[in-house]
Design an enzyme around this catalytic site. Structure first.
Site, PDB file in Angstrom:
ATOM      1  CE  LYS A 127      -3.833  -2.119   2.539  1.00  0.00           C
ATOM      2  NZ  LYS A 127      -4.662  -2.045   3.758  1.00  0.00           N
ATOM      3  CG  HIS A 130      -2.478   7.563   3.713  1.00  0.00           C
ATOM      4  ND1 HIS A 130      -2.909   8.325   4.772  1.00  0.00           N
ATOM      5  CD2 HIS A 130      -3.286   7.864   2.674  1.00  0.00           C
ATOM      6  CE1 HIS A 130      -3.940   9.058   4.385  1.00  0.00           C
ATOM      7  NE2 HIS A 130      -4.191   8.782   3.115  1.00  0.00           N
ATOM      8  CG  HIS A 133       1.489   4.564   8.148  1.00  0.00           C
ATOM      9  ND1 HIS A 133       1.297   3.629   9.137  1.00  0.00           N
ATOM     10  CD2 HIS A 133       0.709   4.172   7.112  1.00  0.00           C
ATOM     11  CE1 HIS A 133       0.461   2.696   8.705  1.00  0.00           C
ATOM     12  NE2 HIS A 133       0.083   3.010   7.491  1.00  0.00           N
TER      13      HIS A 133
END
Length: 564
Positions: A127, A130, A133
Site C-alpha cells: 500500500k 500514507h 503513518h
C-alpha cells in the site's frame, strides 16, 4: 545551573526545615527573568508558622541574605522569596563549560546501559506510504534521538504490516487482473488491491478465495510465500527511499511475518495459565473482570491469527532480545483499546515487564493535502513541501543571501515545515495542518528556527573578529544576554522532560523560546563595530546559542543551515 540551584536548596533547607528534595519540587521559575532566577513559594509554611506567606518571605529574605555565594540576592515579592544568581559567574559557568561549542552540547550519559525499544512508523506493505503513518514516523524518530542524546541505547523497530488476510486479497487481485511485472510496481499493486474491493462487492465469493490464499500463506505454501516475498520487497525498497529522504533510520524491520513461528508458544502459555476460552469458535481471553469490555482475540474461528497474537509474540521476543528498560509503541489514539488489552494480557501472563510497555498515543492531523487533492503517497506531500518552500523563498529573495544549492535548501525547509508543524503540538491533540503557517519563516515554525540559526551563522561570517572560546563573558551585562544564558542552561532539562513524558513538543517549545529571546536581543547584542572584548563576549554567547539551536533542531529531524 545545577550548582546555583543546589545553593538555593541548601540555604532554604537550613532555614525552613524542609528536605532539599521537597524544596526542589516547589522551586519555580519567575514569570519574568528580571524578577529573579528562582522563586520559592511560602504558602506551605503558613500553617506551620501561623504567619502570612508574604511575612514568611520577608523574614526568609533577611535570614538567607548573609549566606549567599553563587546567589547574590534574596528578595521577597509577595508570597514568594525570589533568588538571583551571580550573573558573571553564571555566564562563565555556562558559556565556558566543556562542550559548550561541541556538536553534542546538552547530551548526558544518564541512560547509559539502559535500552529503550521504540516501535514506530509501521506502514502496511503493498500500500502507499500514507500520511496516516507520518505522525508515528515523526514522533517515533524524534523520541529515538531524544533518548539517544541522554545516553540510552535506542532500538528503532519498524513493525511492518506484512501479514494478514489483506495479502490473500492482493494475490487474488494479481491472479485475476495482474501481471508478473506488477510485482515490482507499488502503484500497480495498490491499484489491484483497490480493484479487488470493487470486484468483491459484485462477487462476494472472492472473499473466500482471498481467505484461502492467506491460509496457504500461513501454512507455508511455496507459491503464496513467493508472491508475498516479492510484494514485501517492492514495498520495502519504496519505504526505505522515503525514510532516507526524511533522515529516519531503523535498527530492525521485523514486521508481523517475523513472528509467524513464535505465536504458538504464546497461545500455549496463555492456555497453560487458564486465561483462554472459546467464544463463537474463536480463541479469546476475557478481560471484563479487569475493566476491559472487549475480549482479546488470539485466533479466529478459521484458525487464522490476529494482531493481538502477533503483538504478544513480538513483545516477548523484544524483551528477550533487547532487555529493554521501556518498550514504546508510537501508535495513534484510535488503537488505545488494543494496547490496553495487550498490556493487560502480558500482565496476566505474569510478565513483570508488562508495566514497562507504554502506548505513546497521538491524535489526528487534518488538512495535509496537495494542490492535486488528497495525498496518497507521502512522497507527494514532501514534493509539495519542497515546491512551496521554493515559492516562498523566491517571493522573499531580497531578504536572503545567494544560495549554492537552492533545491537542497528548499527540501530542508519543506521537511522542517512538516516536522515542526507536528512536533510543536502536544501529541495527543488533533490538529489542522496549514501550508501557509508551516512554510513561513516567521512565527512558530520550523523555518523560523532555521532562520534564527542561519542568522547567527551570518553574524559569525561577517562580524570581522574570530570566535574566542575564552572570551570574557563577565562583560555580558545586558538583560537579553542573561535571558539567553538562562535558556542555554535549561537545554538538557528540556531533553529530560521530553523523554520523561515522551512529549517532543517540550523540546520544540524550548527551541522557540530560545529563538524568540535571540530575536528580541539582537539590537542589544550587536557584535560588528563594538569594542573588541565586548564583541568577543557577545559572539561567544551567540555561537553557543547557535550550537544549542543546531543540536535541538537535529533531534527534531530539522537540518540546520548556514545560509537560507
Amino acid at each position: 545551573m545545577n550548582l546555583f540551584r543546589q545553593e538555593a536548596l541548601d540555604v532554604l533547607s537550613r532555614h525552613t526545615g524542609l528536605e532539599p528534595g521537597k524544596i526542589d519540587a516547589l522551586l519555580e521559575r519567575p514569570p519574568k527573568s528580571e524578577l529573579g532566577d528562582f522563586a520559592f513559594p511560602c504558602f506551605q509554611l503558613a500553617k506551620e508558622l501561623k504567619k502570612a506567606p508574604p511575612q514568611i518571605a520577608e523574614e526568609l529574605a533577611e535570614k538567607v541574605a548573609g549566606e549567599l555565594e553563587l546567589l547574590t540576592e534574596a528578595r521577597a515579592l509577595g508570597p514568594y522569596l525570589n533568588l538571583f544568581v551571580n550573573r558573571q559567574e553564571f555566564a562563565r559557568s555556562i558559556l565556558h563549560a566543556p562542550g559548550a561549542l561541541d556538536e553534542d552540547i546538552g547530551t548526558s550519559s544518564e541512560g547509559e546501559g539502559k535500552v529503550i525499544a521504540i516501535d514506530f512508523s509501521s506502514p502496511n506493505i503493498a500500500k502507499p506510504f500514507h500520511v496516516g503513518h507520518l505522525r508515528s514516523t515523526i514522533i517515533g524518530s524524534t523520541l529515538y534521538r531524544i533518548f539517544s542524546s541522554l545516553g540510552y541505547e535506542c532500538v528503532g523497530i519498524n513493525h511492518l504490516g506484512d501479514w494478514g488476510t489483506q495479502f490473500g486479497k492482493q494475490i487474488v487481485g494479481l491472479k485475476h487482473w495482474g501481471a508478473e511485472k506488477d510485482l515490482e510496481d507499488l502503484d500497480a499493486l495498490n491499484a489491484l488491491y483497490v480493484r479487488y474491493h470493487e470486484e468483491e462487492e459484485k462477487n462476494p465469493e472472492l472473499a473466500d478465495e482471498a481467505r484461502d490464499w492467506f491460509r496457504r500463506q500461513e501454512a507455508g505454501d511455496p507459491e503464496a510465500l513467493a508472491l508475498w516475498e516479492k510484494i514485501r520487497q517492492t514495498s520495502l525498497d519504496y519505504f526505505k527511499k522515503i525514510y532516507d529522504r526524511l533522515s529516519v533510520r531503523f535498527d530492525h524491520y521485523t514486521g508481523e511475518s517475523f513472528f509467524n513461528d513464535k505465536m504458538d508458544a504464546v497461545v500455549e502459555r496463555a492456555d497453560s495459565l487458564g486465561l483462554t476460552s472459546v467464544s463463537e469458535g474463536a480463541l479469546v481471553i476475557d478481560l471484563e473482570a479487569h475493566g476491559i469490555d472487549a475480549p482479546a482475540l488470539l485466533r479466529k474461528a478459521d484458525g487464522a491469527t490476529l494482531y493481538m497474537t502477533r503483538d504478544l509474540a513480538a513483545a516477548c521476543h523484544r524483551k528477550k532480545t533487547y532487555k529493554f528498560e521501556k518498550l514504546l509503541y508510537v501508535v495513534g489514539t484510535a488503537q488505545s483499546l488494543h494496547f490496553r488489552q495487550l498490556f493487560k494480557v502480558l500482565e496476566l501472563m505474569e510478565e513483570p515487564w508488562a508495566k514497562d510497555c507504554v502506548h505513546v498515543n497521538f491524535g489526528l492531523v487534518q488538512g495535509m493535502s496537495s494542490r492535486k487533492g488528497n495525498v496518497i503517497y507521502l512522497e507527494e506531500l514532501l514534493d509539495e513541501a519542497r515546491n512551496r518552500a521554493k515559492e516562498y523563498m523566491s517571493a522573499n529573495v531580497d531578504k536572503r543571501p545567494e544560495l549554492e544549492d537552492e533545491e537542497a535548501v528548499a527540501e530542508a525547509v519543506g521537511i522542517a515545515a512538516i516536522f515542526f508543524s507536528d512536533l510543536s503540538k502536544q501529541r495527543i491533540k488533533d490538529y489542522n495542518f496549514s501550508w501557509e503557517r508551516a512554510i513561513s519563516f516567521e512565527g512558530d515554525t520550523g523555518p523560523y528556527l532555521m532562520n534564527a540559526h542561519a542568522r547567527i551563522a551570518g553574524i559569525i561570517r561577517k562580524c570581522g573578529i574570530e570566535l574566542d572560546p575564552d572570551a570574557d563573558v563577565t562583560l555580558l551585562e545586558e538583560q537579553s544576554a542573561h535571558d539567553l544564558v538562562s535558556l542555554i542552561s535549561r537545554y538538557t532539562d528540556a531533553l529530560r522532560e521530553a523523554a520523561k513524558t515522551c512529549e517532543p513538543s517540550i523540546l520544540a517549545a524550548y527551541l522557540l523560546d530560545l529563538a524568540r529571546a535571540l530575536h528580541s536581543g539582537y539590537k542589544e547584542l550587536r557584535v560588528k563595530g563594538e569594542e573588541k572584548k565586548i564583541a568577543a563576549a557577545r559572539l561567544l554567547l551567540l555561537a553557543v546559542v547557535k550550537n544549542v539551536l543546531a543540536s535541538g533542531m537535529k533531534i527534531l529531524g530539522i537540518k540546520p543551515l548556514e545560509k537560507m
